[in-house]
Each structure stands twice: as structure tokens, then as C-alpha cells.
Design an enzyme around this catalytic site. Structure first.
Site, PDB file in Angstrom:
ATOM      1  N   LYS A 146      -2.127 -17.829  14.884  1.00  0.00           N
ATOM      2  CA  LYS A 146      -2.484 -18.243  13.520  1.00  0.00           C
ATOM      3  C   LYS A 146      -3.094 -17.044  12.790  1.00  0.00           C
ATOM      4  O   LYS A 146      -4.292 -16.979  12.543  1.00  0.00           O
ATOM      5  CB  LYS A 146      -3.462 -19.425  13.570  1.00  0.00           C
ATOM      6  CG  LYS A 146      -3.515 -20.208  12.261  1.00  0.00           C
ATOM      7  CD  LYS A 146      -4.160 -21.553  12.471  1.00  0.00           C
ATOM      8  CE  LYS A 146      -4.517 -22.244  11.184  1.00  0.00           C
ATOM      9  NZ  LYS A 146      -3.375 -22.616  10.365  1.00  0.00           N
ATOM     10  N   TYR A 175       0.833  -1.204   0.000  1.00  0.00           N
ATOM     11  CA  TYR A 175       0.000   0.000   0.000  1.00  0.00           C
ATOM     12  C   TYR A 175       0.863   1.248   0.000  1.00  0.00           C
ATOM     13  O   TYR A 175       2.071   1.183   0.262  1.00  0.00           O
ATOM     14  CB  TYR A 175      -0.961  -0.008   1.189  1.00  0.00           C
ATOM     15  CG  TYR A 175      -0.320   0.325   2.525  1.00  0.00           C
ATOM     16  CD1 TYR A 175       0.426  -0.616   3.224  1.00  0.00           C
ATOM     17  CD2 TYR A 175      -0.461   1.598   3.075  1.00  0.00           C
ATOM     18  CE1 TYR A 175       0.998  -0.305   4.438  1.00  0.00           C
ATOM     19  CE2 TYR A 175       0.111   1.914   4.296  1.00  0.00           C
ATOM     20  CZ  TYR A 175       0.844   0.965   4.975  1.00  0.00           C
ATOM     21  OH  TYR A 175       1.427   1.268   6.175  1.00  0.00           O
ATOM     22  N   LEU A 186       3.936 -22.194  15.160  1.00  0.00           N
ATOM     23  CA  LEU A 186       2.522 -22.468  15.424  1.00  0.00           C
ATOM     24  C   LEU A 186       2.385 -23.845  16.069  1.00  0.00           C
ATOM     25  O   LEU A 186       2.985 -24.825  15.602  1.00  0.00           O
ATOM     26  CB  LEU A 186       1.739 -22.437  14.102  1.00  0.00           C
ATOM     27  CG  LEU A 186       0.220 -22.491  14.269  1.00  0.00           C
ATOM     28  CD1 LEU A 186      -0.310 -21.177  14.835  1.00  0.00           C
ATOM     29  CD2 LEU A 186      -0.455 -22.793  12.944  1.00  0.00           C
ATOM     30  N   GLU A 188       9.769 -24.498  11.414  1.00  0.00           N
ATOM     31  CA  GLU A 188       8.576 -25.225  10.949  1.00  0.00           C
ATOM     32  C   GLU A 188       8.452 -25.018   9.447  1.00  0.00           C
ATOM     33  O   GLU A 188       9.253 -24.315   8.843  1.00  0.00           O
ATOM     34  CB  GLU A 188       7.319 -24.727  11.670  1.00  0.00           C
ATOM     35  CG  GLU A 188       6.999 -23.272  11.407  1.00  0.00           C
ATOM     36  CD  GLU A 188       5.738 -22.769  12.096  1.00  0.00           C
ATOM     37  OE1 GLU A 188       4.809 -23.563  12.262  1.00  0.00           O
ATOM     38  OE2 GLU A 188       5.700 -21.574  12.432  1.00  0.00           O
TER      39      GLU A 188
END
Ligand code: PLP
Length: 287
Positions: free
Chosen positions: A149, A33, A207, A182
Site C-alpha cells: 500500500k 522532477y 492490494l 482491481e
């Protein structure tokens, strides 16, 4: 005075202006933006913002949606239709709308472009400037909260895309110490060279996967040994087996990393057994 927003080619009443539910800006924060100040209906620092916009788009490999001249017309028209004399004009460009999937959508998917404008009272800003304002310090966690999340998935989609472009399916993130954290949308596991299951602990910045949690119960029930401890890329290369877990992926064998075969380069027996057990339990207990 009713406000107006530009959305993908048309000017719409602000209250009704919408993007698609599967716009990648909404799903993944996969967009950029810019904001220009408006003085007497004119755009301030025009070139600086336009140059940065193009740089941001290039860095993310989002197609340039329209020429500078066309975009300038849209910015000015949005300012005009909103009767903004002094205020800001906001532009957002996303990688467009596509069925939700981390890798980039098919080439040619048009970027989404939205523009809004709003008036800001110069008097209020002046009053504030006269008094000055307070500042509060905050830890810089941009973005160190991978335990949440969140839809702020831009690093994840860039990693997944890099994997796909390299002919791999998933990307595994590696931290400053060379340890695997991860996957880009999965938790990472190995059966190490001693035959022990290993996955990183969730104190780390990852997570806490629900598939991971269920699998840990199954592992315990099977009497298998699990070490919740980080492993390095070298550990993966030496491992007997590797796999990753997530809703949708279940337990998926990884057979190579950075082009190096893991184990004998085939899905391993422990991985396949855990996949079967996971699927059986998930099916049985689904409500
Ligand atoms: N890690 C990341 C970054 C993810 O996005 C996901 C799933 O989307 C997972 C791990 C696995 O979580 P779960 O097993 O709950 O699907």
C-alpha cells in the site's frame, strides 16, 4: 554554509523548507522532477531538461507553473544562494495541494514548485571514474508491487480521473489477459451469471483489501459461494451484480461498466445485503 530551498515563491532555510501535508506529490507521487548538472554555476543540457520537464507536465496534465524565463531565474538564484559551483540543481513540480482525493483537484489549483541545489565534488567523481564501479542486476518491478500500500499512486489517480471524466465513479484496471485486477482505490467483485460471488485472488498483483478480507468472512457465514478467481470485462457485462470494496466505500454497487448495464442496471440484492452486513459488523466491532 547554510543551504536554501525555493518553495512556492519564497527562498527558505533548507532545514525549515516544507510543503503542505496534503501536497499531491507527498500523497500520491503526483508530480514530476528534473535535475540539471551545474558546472561553474551554469546549467548543463539546459534545453533537454527543460523540454523533458514540459513533456512530463503535459503528459500528466499538470499546469506549467511559470514561464521558462521565470523558472530559469529561480534555478539560477537557488544555485547562487547555495553557492553551488559544481553540483546539481533539483526541481520538483507537483499537482499542488488539495484535500486528499484521487481525482485531480479543482482547475486553477496552483502546482507546487520546489527547487534545491547541492554541491558535488568534481574530484570525487573523477576518482570514481578512474576506478569504475560495480553494477548489480535487479528484477524490473517498476511498479509490479501493487500488493504494497505505497503512496506511489500516480497510475491510480490517472485512472480515477479518466473514470470521472467519462462520467463514471471508479476505474477498474484490466491486465494483459483482459482480466480485471482491481479498482483504482478499491477491490472489484461480481456476482457472476451463475450467482456465484467472484473476486480476484491476492496471489495476483493487487492490494489485499481489509474490507475484502472481512467481507469474505461474512460471505462464508452467510453460506454464500465465493470463487477467488479472476474475471474478464465480458464476465462483468454478463454478471448479475458487481460491486467494489474499500475502507470508506464499504461495499459500493457498480451498475455499469464502459457504458454497459450490469444486471438490470440497479444495485443488486446480494450487494445490498453484503453492504448492510458489512456496515453492521464494522460498526459493532470498531474499537
Ligand atoms: N485496492 C487499492 C488499489 C486501494 O487503494 C484500496 C484502498 O485504498 C483497496 C484496494 C481496498 O483496500 P481496503 O479494503 O483495505 O481499504
Amino acid at each position: 554554509m547554510s543551504r536554501v530551498a525555493y518553495v512556492n515563491g519564497t527562498y527558505q532555510p533548507h532545514g525549515e523548507a516544507v510543503v503542505h501535508v496534503e501536497d499531491r506529490g507527498f500523497q500520491f507521487a503526483d508530480g514530476v522532477y528534473e535535475v540539471w548538472s551545474v558546472f561553474d554555476g551554469r546549467l548543463a543540457d539546459f534545453d533537454g531538461h527543460m523540454t523533458r520537464l514540459h513533456r512530463s507536465l503535459n503528459e500528466l496534465r499538470i499546469d506549467i507553473p511559470m514561464s521558462v524565463a521565470a523558472l530559469t531565474r529561480v534555478l539560477r538564484e537557488t544555485i547562487r544562494r547555495n553557492r553551488v559551483k559544481n553540483g546539481i540543481v533539483y526541481l520538483q513540480v507537483t499537482r499542488g495541494t488539495a484535500r486528499r482525493d484521487h481525482p485531480f483537484p479543482a482547475p486553477g489549483t496552483p502546482p507546487s514548485v520546489i527547487v534545491t541545489a547541492k554541491s558535488i565534488s568534481p574530484a570525487r567523481g573523477e576518482a570514481q571514474a578512474k576506478k569504475g564501479v560495480a553494477v548489480l542486476t535487479q528484477p524490473d518491478i517498476r511498479w509490479g508491487r501493487c500488493d504494497i500500500k505505497t503512496v506511489g499512486l500516480l497510475p491510480n489517480i490517472l485512472a480515477k480521473q479518466a473514470a470521472r471524466e467519462a462520467g463514471a465513479y471508479e476505474a477498474w484496471f484490466v491486465d494483459d489477459m483482459g482480466l480485471v485486477t482491481e479498482g483504482s482505490s478499491t477491490n472489484a467483485w461480481i456476482v457472476d451469471e451463475h450467482g456465484k460471488l467472484r473476486t480476484r485472488d491476492t496471489q495476483a498483483n493487487i492490494l489485499k483489501g481489509c474490507t475484502r478480507t472481512t467481507l469474505m468472512t461474512l460471505i462464508e457465514e452467510q453460506g454464500l459461494e465465493l470463487d477467488e478467481r479472476p474475471f474478464s470485462v465480458e464476465d462483468v457485462k454478463r454478471a448479475r451484480e458487481a460491486f467494489f470494496t474499500a475502507a470508506g466505500a464499504f461495499v459500493t454497487p457498480a451498475i455499469s461498466i464502459d457504458g454497459t448495464k450490469i444486471g438490470d442496471g440497479k444495485p443488486g440484492p446480494i450487494t445490498l445485503k453484503l453492504r448492510r452486513l458489512y456496515l453492521e459488523r464494522a460498526r459493532r466491532e470498531a474499537i
